[in-house]
Design a protein around this motif. Sequence first.
Motif, PDB file in Angstrom:
ATOM      1  N   ALA B   4       0.644  -0.837   0.219  1.00  0.00           N
ATOM      2  CA  ALA B   4       0.132  -0.388  -0.415  1.00  0.00           C
ATOM      3  C   ALA B   4       0.518   1.342   0.187  1.00  0.00           C
ATOM      4  O   ALA B   4       0.378   1.954  -0.849  1.00  0.00           O
ATOM      5  N   ARG B   5       1.730   1.303   0.694  1.00  0.00           N
ATOM      6  CA  ARG B   5       2.812   2.496   0.581  1.00  0.00           C
ATOM      7  C   ARG B   5       3.313   2.641  -0.904  1.00  0.00           C
ATOM      8  O   ARG B   5       3.227   3.626  -1.265  1.00  0.00           O
ATOM      9  N   ARG B 275      -4.766  -1.537   1.309  1.00  0.00           N
ATOM     10  CA  ARG B 275      -5.550  -1.139   2.436  1.00  0.00           C
ATOM     11  C   ARG B 275      -6.142  -2.294   3.257  1.00  0.00           C
ATOM     12  O   ARG B 275      -5.937  -2.122   3.713  1.00  0.00           O
ATOM     13  N   GLN B 276      -7.136  -1.975   2.517  1.00  0.00           N
ATOM     14  CA  GLN B 276      -8.498  -3.058   2.337  1.00  0.00           C
ATOM     15  C   GLN B 276      -7.789  -4.630   3.353  1.00  0.00           C
ATOM     16  O   GLN B 276      -8.016  -4.661   4.494  1.00  0.00           O
ATOM     17  N   SER B 277      -7.229  -4.819   2.677  1.00  0.00           N
ATOM     18  CA  SER B 277      -6.433  -6.480   2.861  1.00  0.00           C
ATOM     19  C   SER B 277      -6.044  -6.652   3.633  1.00  0.00           C
ATOM     20  O   SER B 277      -6.211  -7.216   4.627  1.00  0.00           O
ATOM     21  N   GLN B 278      -4.814  -5.476   4.042  1.00  0.00           N
ATOM     22  CA  GLN B 278      -3.996  -5.394   5.049  1.00  0.00           C
ATOM     23  C   GLN B 278      -4.656  -5.200   6.406  1.00  0.00           C
ATOM     24  O   GLN B 278      -4.043  -5.995   6.846  1.00  0.00           O
ATOM     25  N   ILE B 279      -6.126  -4.592   6.433  1.00  0.00           N
ATOM     26  CA  ILE B 279      -6.401  -4.204   7.411  1.00  0.00           C
ATOM     27  C   ILE B 279      -6.954  -5.077   7.507  1.00  0.00           C
ATOM     28  O   ILE B 279      -7.094  -5.744   9.026  1.00  0.00           O
ATOM     29  N   THR B 280      -8.019  -6.325   6.998  1.00  0.00           N
ATOM     30  CA  THR B 280      -8.721  -7.175   7.182  1.00  0.00           C
ATOM     31  C   THR B 280      -7.084  -8.487   7.540  1.00  0.00           C
ATOM     32  O   THR B 280      -8.158  -9.264   8.367  1.00  0.00           O
ATOM     33  N   GLY B 281      -6.612  -8.278   7.409  1.00  0.00           N
ATOM     34  CA  GLY B 281      -5.109  -9.305   7.490  1.00  0.00           C
ATOM     35  C   GLY B 281      -4.890  -9.322   8.944  1.00  0.00           C
ATOM     36  O   GLY B 281      -4.765  -9.829   9.695  1.00  0.00           O
ATOM     37  N   GLU B 282      -4.705  -8.310   9.196  1.00  0.00           N
ATOM     38  CA  GLU B 282      -4.708  -7.478  10.247  1.00  0.00           C
ATOM     39  C   GLU B 282      -5.705  -7.745  12.062  1.00  0.00           C
ATOM     40  O   GLU B 282      -5.354  -8.562  12.320  1.00  0.00           O
ATOM     41  N   ILE B 283      -6.839  -7.738  11.534  1.00  0.00           N
ATOM     42  CA  ILE B 283      -8.386  -8.597  12.467  1.00  0.00           C
ATOM     43  C   ILE B 283      -7.261 -10.070  12.537  1.00  0.00           C
ATOM     44  O   ILE B 283      -8.325  -9.802  13.299  1.00  0.00           O
ATOM     45  N   MET B 284      -7.788 -10.428  11.250  1.00  0.00           N
ATOM     46  CA  MET B 284      -7.633 -11.680  11.682  1.00  0.00           C
ATOM     47  C   MET B 284      -7.149 -12.169  12.168  1.00  0.00           C
ATOM     48  O   MET B 284      -6.866 -12.748  13.226  1.00  0.00           O
TER      49      MET B 284
END
Lengths: 128, 295
Positions: B4-5, B275-284
Amino acid sequence: MTIRCVVVTPERTELDREAESVVLPMFDGALGVMKGRAPMIGRLGFGTLQLQTAAGPERYYVDGGFAQVEGDVVNILTARSIAVDLLDSDEAHKALADAQELPSKNPEQMQLKETAVRRARGQVRAAK
Amino acid sequence: MANARALDKRRKSIKNIRKITRTMELIATARYKKAMDRAAAATAYTDQITKIVGRLAAAGLDVAHPLLEQREKTNSARVLVLTSNRGLCGGYNGSVLRTALPRIKELQASIPNVTIDVAGKRGVNGLKFRGVETDEQHLGFEDQPAYDEVEKIAESYLSRYITGEIDRLDVVYTRFISTGKQIATIETMLPLGSLADEPATDADDEQSKTEYEFLPSAESILEEVVPTSFKVRLFKCFLDAAVSEQVARMIAMKGATESAGDMIKQLSMTYNRARQSQITGEIMEIIGGVEALEG
């Protein structure tokens, strides 16, 4: 009793104003034009264009070209038109010296030289 | 999914480039208008010259001049190619060079002595790349060619032609027809051919009936009209080229700005997804960790 004088160069319309009389620097001497002159097309030399306007006399150096008188309009087509005050006398003298240095080995070169000298002389005269 | 960055960085750089292209477009628009005004001013002059020629012809003068006549044998020719000094103007320089090269080849095949002159850095480099040798290079012409400068070039060609050094001069330039249309064209400037661009119209028939006095004589005026009309025509070529360059740059930069906008849209979408998939991954990961602790 005024006559309109328009000076056009390839870059822009240099001058467009009313004058009482106009003195054109023709190829073979000066020519005065006032209102009511018969239509004419003439070849200009290198010299000073003089306008007598209500605000006083104005003088410009013109670099050859043509003059066309039609009705009460004087159209002047020239490559360059410079107010006489802006001419540099030293530069004009230098141009004359340069022109006299040009080669004149055959008739064509002579003709080119002659034109250059005439132009420089006109500038020197106008710059005085 | 991309980082994302890294995507954000790319998007920022494209945004900066878009700013630059948009500014260039605005500058080209302003310059184009100025160049247009100058071209219009030159038209006033050429119109007057054409009128004078018309009057001379009406007075029954036979329009003949050494510059107008075709020479029996052409021994040496010159080609002047008008290009721009700067790039980023779409196909402007390319089309001029594409038009010029076949003509240069053709002339070289039939005439023993062909010299090429160029105006504009792009043309100098383009011809060098294509293996064409150039002689004179004029690099001082920008968006407002000065008559004085062009006159010098015109005079050098005239004196060469008169002294017999050259027998023919071709000019390759971009002719401006309208804002939407500019065509790279070749014009043979010397010998001039005809004086008037188009045959005199009957519109000012009324006026041409007036009898004119010619001072000192019609012949003497003709002697001066012909070189002047050559100079003005060459000047017109330079003006047309300048206007066309600005139009080409304006259009090219407009396209670039639009493409940058499209790219930013695309990148934003990818960036948001990443970004969204990164967030989802972190939540998981967090949920997984909590469950592991509870279990």
